[in-house]
Motif scaffolding. Structure first.
Motif, PDB file in Angstrom:
ATOM      1  N   THR A 240       0.597  -1.162  -0.114  1.00 31.42           N
ATOM      2  CA  THR A 240       0.092   0.163   0.107  1.00 31.42           C
ATOM      3  C   THR A 240       0.868   1.283  -0.037  1.00 31.42           C
ATOM      4  O   THR A 240       0.376   2.210   0.797  1.00 31.42           O
ATOM      5  N   THR A 241       1.832   1.209  -0.690  1.00 29.50           N
ATOM      6  CA  THR A 241       2.898   2.404  -0.683  1.00 29.50           C
ATOM      7  C   THR A 241       3.198   2.260  -2.376  1.00 29.50           C
ATOM      8  O   THR A 241       2.940   1.432  -3.233  1.00 29.50           O
ATOM      9  N   GLU A 242       3.945   3.551  -2.748  1.00 28.57           N
ATOM     10  CA  GLU A 242       4.402   3.641  -4.139  1.00 28.57           C
ATOM     11  C   GLU A 242       5.992   3.211  -4.228  1.00 28.57           C
ATOM     12  O   GLU A 242       6.460   3.300  -5.118  1.00 28.57           O
ATOM     13  N   ASN A 404      -2.272  -6.303   3.713  1.00 26.62           N
ATOM     14  CA  ASN A 404      -1.200  -6.997   4.341  1.00 26.62           C
ATOM     15  C   ASN A 404       0.087  -6.133   4.989  1.00 26.62           C
ATOM     16  O   ASN A 404       0.446  -6.411   6.110  1.00 26.62           O
ATOM     17  N   ALA A 405       0.331  -5.081   4.611  1.00 25.32           N
ATOM     18  CA  ALA A 405       1.341  -3.948   5.048  1.00 25.32           C
ATOM     19  C   ALA A 405       0.860  -3.709   6.386  1.00 25.32           C
ATOM     20  O   ALA A 405       1.721  -3.494   7.322  1.00 25.32           O
ATOM     21  N   TYR A 406      -0.391  -3.391   6.547  1.00 22.15           N
ATOM     22  CA  TYR A 406      -0.815  -3.005   8.011  1.00 22.15           C
ATOM     23  C   TYR A 406      -0.785  -4.427   8.835  1.00 22.15           C
ATOM     24  O   TYR A 406      -0.315  -4.487  10.010  1.00 22.15           O
ATOM     25  N   MET A 531      -1.233   1.931   4.340  1.00 23.91           N
ATOM     26  CA  MET A 531      -0.160   2.906   4.852  1.00 23.91           C
ATOM     27  C   MET A 531      -0.287   4.203   4.843  1.00 23.91           C
ATOM     28  O   MET A 531      -0.221   4.906   5.802  1.00 23.91           O
ATOM     29  N   THR A 532      -0.813   4.775   3.787  1.00 20.33           N
ATOM     30  CA  THR A 532      -0.964   6.161   3.526  1.00 20.33           C
ATOM     31  C   THR A 532      -2.288   6.794   4.193  1.00 20.33           C
ATOM     32  O   THR A 532      -2.187   7.869   4.673  1.00 20.33           O
TER      33      THR A 532
END
Length: 552
Positions: A240-242, A404-406, A531-532
Motif C-alpha cells: 500500500t505504498t508507491e 497485508n502491510a498493515y 499505510m498512506t
C-alpha cells in the motif's frame, strides 16, 4: 446508512463472492455452499464490479473524517481486487497452500466445521462442486500455458507430490462431525467424485504442465509476459505504498547490515561471538537449540502466549474479548507451511487460533519460538485481527479488509514491542527476535530478486541460508512461497517501518504527553488501513508541522 457505508458493504459482498471459503471461515452466511469461481468470465465480472465501486467511492465528497477513511479503504480494496484479476496468478500457481487452486481448497475446507442441518447440507454441496472447480482450474492452467504463463516445473512436481499425499489419505475433509445419513453421503462423495476429480487434476499438472514448466533458473514473474508490470502492481497492493522493487531491494540489504551489529551485541554475551555469521552458525549448530518433541513446541507456544496476555494491560487500553487458542498445524499442511494464525469466527463459533508447526520438530530450531508467538498471537495478529472484529461503529469492511502491510506490519512491530515489554525470556530468545527481523529483511531482497531482478531459485536459497537462521528445509518452503505469492513477503517490513515512523512522529509531536497505549489503541481500533491512510490518521491525532521523513 451513508452512501460510503453502502459501498463498503457492496464491496465486502463482492470480496466474499471472490472467496466464499474465507466468508465461511469468518462465519458470514450465504456462501457456505459455494466454491470460488476461477473462470475468466467470473473474474472479468468481478473486476468490472470492483472498478465501478471504486469510481463511485472516489466521486464522493463532503465526508467526515471516518467516512473519508472508509472511502479510502473501499477504493484501495476494490483496486486490489482489480490487480489480483489482472495478475492471472491462478494460471501458473499450482503448489502453495494458500494461493494454488487445490492447496487453497483443501486448506479452506479443512477448517470448516458445519453445525446444524443447513450448514451440513451446504458442506456436502461444496464437496459435490469440487469436480467442476478443479476442472475450471485445469482449464485456466492450460490457457496460461498457451499464453506463455507457465508454472515452475519443480513446483508442479511438488504439487503432484502433495496431491499424491492427499489421495493416499487420511483425508482431511473427513474431519467434520456430521449427523445421521450425512456421514454416508460424505463418504460417497469423497471416495467417488472428489477423489476422482483430484486424480484428474493431478494428471493435468503431471502430464501437461510439468513437462513444459519453467526451469528453476526462471522462477520469477519477470520471466513471464508482462511480468514486470504485474509485479509492480502486486507490490503496491501488498505494501500500500508507491515504493518500487529497487528501493525495497536496497532497503532489505541496508537492514541486514544494521542487524549485524545487534547480532554481535547480544551474541557476544551469549557465545562470545564477534560477527553476525558466527552467531548464526552457533545458533544453527547447537543441538541443544532444537526441539525435543512436538509437545515441547506446543507447551512453549502456550506459555509464551500466556505471558504476553498477562503483561498486555499496561501497554494496551483494550485487549480482545476472547483468548488466543494454540494448536498444531494440521498434518496434511505441516510439510509445506510455517506457523500461522486464523482469526476468530464472527459468530464466536471458533476462537482466534495460533497454529504452531510441530512437523519434524527435532530438526527445527527453537530460538525463534517466542518471537513467532508474539507475531502470530499476542500482541501480534490475535490482538490486531480480533480487536478489529470487535470494533463498534465501523462498516464490516473496515474490520475485515485484507491489507497485508498493515496486518503483517503490526505483527512484526509486535515482535519488537514484546522486547520493550520485557517479554523475552533471555538473550537467546532475543537473538530469535533478530533472526525473525533478518528473515523479513531478507524477504525484501529475495522477493524483489526473484520477481524483478531475475534471480534463480538457487540464488534465492543461498541468500536466505547466508542471512537468516532458517534451516535448509524451511528456506526451501520460504522461497517456494515467494515464487507463488509474489509481493506478499514485502508487506511485513514495509508495514513495520511505517508504523515505527508514525510512532516516532507522534512521540516527537506530543513529547511528554505521548501515551503509547493510546497510540496502540488508535492504530488497532480503526481496522486495517492502507499505510498512506494510517499516516493521515496518526498525523491528525498528533499533528506535526513537518512530517517525519521516510528514512527508507
Amino acid at each position: 446508512m451513508t452512501t460510503v457505508t453502502r459501498l463498503a458493504d457492496e464491496l465486502l459482498a463482492l470480496l466474499h463472492r471472490e472467496d466464499p471459503l474465507a466468508a465461511t471461515a469468518l462465519g458470514v452466511g450465504g456462501h457456505d455452499h459455494e466454491l470460488p469461481d476461477l473462470s475468466e468470465s467470473g473474474e472479468r465480472a468481478r473486476k468490472a464490479d470492483a472498478g465501478h465501486i471504486a469510481r463511485r467511492a472516489s466521486g464522493l465528497g463532503g465526508l467526515g473524517e471516518q467516512e473519508s477513511v472508509t472511502r479510502a479503504v473501499v477504493v484501495q480494496q476494490a483496486m486490489a481486487l482489480v490487480a489480483r484479476v489482472d495478475a492471472r496468478l491462478v494460471e501458473h500457481t499450482v503448489a502453495f497452500q494458500l494461493t494454488s487452486p487445490a492447496g487453497a481448497l483443501l486448506h479452506g475446507l479443512a477448517q470448516v466445521r458445519p453445525v446444524g442441518d443447513d450448514a451440513e447440507r451446504a458442506y456436502l454441496d461444496r464437496l459435490a462442486a469440487i469436480p467442476a472447480y478443479l476442472a475450471v482450474a485445469a482449464e485456466r492452467h492450460r490457457a496460461g500455458a498457451a499464453a506463455g504463463r507457465l508454472p515452475v516445473a519443480y513446483l508442479g512436481c511438488a504439487a503432484v507430490a502433495s496431491l499424491d499425499r492427499y489421495l493416499a489419505g487420511p483425508d482431511p475433509l473427513r474431519g467434520p462431525a456430521l449427523s445421521g445419513s450425512r456421514v454416508a453421503e460424505r463418504e460417497r462423495l469423497l471416495d467417488g467424485v472428489v477423489r476422482e476429480a483430484f486424480a484428474r487434476y493431478r494428471e493435468v499438472i503431471d502430464t501437461e504442465l510439468v513437462p513444459c514448466g519453467r526451469p528453476e533458473e526462471q522462477p520469477g514473474l519477470c520471466w513471464l509476459p508482462d511480468g514486470g508490470a504485474v509485479y509492480e502492481a502486486l507490490s503496491r497492493v501488498h505494501t500500500t505504498t508507491e515504493r518500487g522493487p529497487e528501493d525495497l531491494h536496497r532497503t532489505g540489504l541496508e537492514l541486514i547490515d544494521e542487524l549485524a551489529a545487534e547480532y554481535v551485541e547480544i551474541g557476544s554475551r551469549v557465545f562470545g561471538a564477534t560477527t553476525a555469521d558466527e552467531v548464526r552458525e552457533r545458533l544453527r549448530a547447537d543441538p541443544a537449540l532444537r526441539w525435543e518433541s512436538p509437545e515441547e513446541v506446543l507447551s512453549t507456544a502456550r506459555g509464551t502466549v500466556e505471558r504476553a496476555e498477562q503483561a498486555a494491560a499496561g501497554w494496551f487500553r483494550r485487549v480482545p474479548a476472547g483468548r488466543c487458542a494454540v494448536r498444531p498445524v494440521p498434518d496434511n499442511e505441516a510439510p509445506n507451511v510455517s506457523a500461522y494464525y486464523n482469526r476468530p469466527a464472527l459468530d464466536g463459533s471458533r476462537p482466534g487460533t495460533y497454529f504452531a508447526n510441530t512437523y519434524r520438530a527435532e530438526e527445527r530450531e527453537k530460538v525463534t519460538a517466542e518471537a513467532v508467538a508474539f507475531h502470530e498471537a499476542v500482541p501480534g495478529h490475535h490482538f490486531q485481527l480480533a480487536l478489529a472484529q470487535e470494533a463498534e461503529g465501523l462498516p464490516m469492511l473496515r474490520s475485515l479488509a485484507d491489507i497485508n502491510a498493515y496486518v503483517e506490519g503490526w505483527a512484526l512491530y509486535a515482535e519488537r514491542l514484546a522486547d520493550e515489554m520485557g517479554l523475552y525470556s533471555g538473550d537467546l530468545a532475543r537473538l530469535g527476535m533478530l533472526a525473525e527481523d533478518s528473515l523479513r529483511a531478507a524477504r525484501l531482497v529475495v522477493d524483489t530478486g526473484l520477481h524483478a531482478r531475475g534471480w534463480t531459485r538457487r540464488q534465492a536459497v543461498d541468500f536466505m541460508l547466508s542471512h537468516t537462521l532458517l534451516s535448509e528445509v524451511d528456506v526451501h518452503v520460504e522461497v517456494d512461497r515467494y515464487v507463488e505469492w509474489p509481493g506478499q513477503a514485502l508487506s511485513y517490513m514495509v508495514g513495520r517501518l511505517e508504523i515505527q515512523r508514525l510512532r516516532a512522529g507522534a512521540e516527537r509531536a506530543l513529547g511528554t504527553a505521548f501515551d503509547l497505549a493510546a497510540f496502540h489503541d488508535l492504530v488497532l481500533t480503526g481496522g486495517p488501513l492502507p499505510m498512506t491512510v494510517l499516516a493521515e490518521v496518526v498525523e491528525n491525532w498528533a499533528p506535526w508541522s513537518t512530517a517525519v521523513p521516510n528514512t527508507r
